[in-house]
Design an enzyme around this catalytic site. Structure first.
Site, PDB file in Angstrom:
ATOM      1  N   ASN A  97       0.829  -1.284   0.621  1.00  0.00           N
ATOM      2  CA  ASN A  97      -0.212  -0.270  -0.324  1.00  0.00           C
ATOM      3  C   ASN A  97       0.716   1.740  -0.364  1.00  0.00           C
ATOM      4  O   ASN A  97       1.466   1.558   1.192  1.00  0.00           O
ATOM      5  CB  ASN A  97      -1.305   0.078   1.177  1.00  0.00           C
ATOM      6  N   ASP A 153      -1.413  -3.574  10.316  1.00  0.00           N
ATOM      7  CA  ASP A 153      -2.867  -3.732   9.890  1.00  0.00           C
ATOM      8  C   ASP A 153      -3.778  -3.152  10.777  1.00  0.00           C
ATOM      9  O   ASP A 153      -3.327  -2.517  11.961  1.00  0.00           O
ATOM     10  CB  ASP A 153      -3.166  -5.652  10.116  1.00  0.00           C
TER      11      ASP A 153
HETATM   12  P1  IMP Z   1      -5.589  -3.018   5.595  1.00  0.00           P
HETATM   13  O1  IMP Z   1      -4.814  -2.546   7.300  1.00  0.00           O
HETATM   14  O2  IMP Z   1      -4.219  -2.855   4.770  1.00  0.00           O
HETATM   15  O3  IMP Z   1      -4.903  -4.432   5.809  1.00  0.00           O
HETATM   16  O4  IMP Z   1      -6.550  -2.157   5.131  1.00  0.00           O
HETATM   17  C1  IMP Z   1      -7.747  -2.918   6.512  1.00  0.00           C
HETATM   18  C2  IMP Z   1      -8.744  -1.568   5.698  1.00  0.00           C
HETATM   19  O5  IMP Z   1      -8.675  -0.504   6.327  1.00  0.00           O
HETATM   20  C3  IMP Z   1      -8.181  -0.918   4.150  1.00  0.00           C
HETATM   21  O6  IMP Z   1     -10.145  -1.029   3.548  1.00  0.00           O
HETATM   22  C4  IMP Z   1      -7.608   0.209   4.264  1.00  0.00           C
HETATM   23  O7  IMP Z   1      -8.218   0.863   2.832  1.00  0.00           O
HETATM   24  C5  IMP Z   1      -8.272   0.672   5.271  1.00  0.00           C
HETATM   25  N1  IMP Z   1      -7.220   1.663   6.357  1.00  0.00           N
HETATM   26  C6  IMP Z   1      -6.128   0.777   6.817  1.00  0.00           C
HETATM   27  N2  IMP Z   1      -5.293   2.290   6.899  1.00  0.00           N
HETATM   28  C7  IMP Z   1      -6.590   3.372   7.432  1.00  0.00           C
HETATM   29  C8  IMP Z   1      -6.967   4.846   7.119  1.00  0.00           C
HETATM   30  O8  IMP Z   1      -5.108   5.345   7.660  1.00  0.00           O
HETATM   31  N3  IMP Z   1      -6.979   5.120   6.658  1.00  0.00           N
HETATM   32  C9  IMP Z   1      -8.344   4.709   6.302  1.00  0.00           C
HETATM   33  N4  IMP Z   1      -8.237   3.896   6.112  1.00  0.00           N
HETATM   34  C10 IMP Z   1      -7.291   3.080   6.550  1.00  0.00           C
END
Ligand code: IMP
Length: 194
Positions: free
Chosen positions: A11, A70
């Site tokens: 990301n 995460d």
């Molecule tokens: P992951 O940590 O990449 O698995 O993210 C889980 C979900 O939370 C995904 O839909 C991301 O787009 C969202 N997400 C992660 N970090 C942020 C943030 O800082 N702001 C808003 N959404 C987030």
């Protein structure tokens, strides 16, 4: 010499946030920098479990010191959903616009719009594992607002502010966010052990 860590994520938003939060304190390499194009599995039932799973995976294939984060959005009126399922809340495709629409629809008749972001960072350094957690409290808007940031940022207003994460500058989000809190704990730990 500046310390180097791999950030186990594809990301690019997360990479640039973490680089801005850390400034010159630490050199962050992305998975692209180490030519890892693999999709890292995240199948745990908890946010901490997923962070550890991602960090262990990258540590195993690279043998290098690394960390993974995460994140979940926990909405009070939805019994803390979507939580660990935040990325796939509206389906399998990690579609942020659809995820946002699903939250707004689920909260349509609710007056309690309290929510928090929770980030867990799993660090693997010199073979040792360590977890750091950061949260930020706030409320969910009634419509999407703003263009910057990513994920659920357009519908989350952190306490003490009137703008969503997407309406504020990246530098302000990076001062107060869940990820900023967790990264600060990580850097404090690194400065203690090195
Ligand atoms: P992951 O940590 O990449 O698995 O993210 C889980 C979900 O939370 C995904 O839909 C991301 O787009 C969202 N997400 C992660 N970090 C942020 C943030 O800082 N702001 C808003 N959404 C987030």
């Amino acid at each position: 010499m500046m310390k180097t860590l791999i950030f186990a994520t594809h990301n690019l938003h997360k990479i640039s946030e973490v680089r801005e939060i850390l400034g010159q304190d630490l050199k962050i390499l992305s998975l692209e920098d180490i030519h890892c194009e693999k999709d890292i599995p995240e199948t745990s039932r908890t946010i901490a479990g997923n962070a550890l799973q991602k960090a262990r995976y990258v540590h195993k294939i690279s043998g290098l010191n690394c960390f993974a984060d995460d994140t979940g959005l926990e909405v009070s009126a939805l019994n803390n959903a979507p939580g660990v399922l935040s990325a796939r809340y509206a389906g399998k495709e990690k579609d942020s616009a659809a995820n946002i629409q699903k939250i707004l629809a689920a909260l349509h008749y609710k007056t309690n719009r309290r929510a928090q972001f929770r980030t867990v960072i799993a660090l693997i350094i010199d073979g040792k594992e360590k977890l750091f957690e950061g949260t930020v409290q706030g409320t969910i808007t009634t419509s999407s607002r703003g263009v910057s940031g990513f994920g659920y940022d357009p519908i989350f207003i952190p306490d003490g502010y009137s703008e969503t994460f997407s309406e504020m500058s990246a530098s302000l989000k990076n001062k107060i966010s869940h990820r900023a809190v967790a990264i600060r704990l990580l850097t404090e730990y690194l400065s203690e052990i090195r």
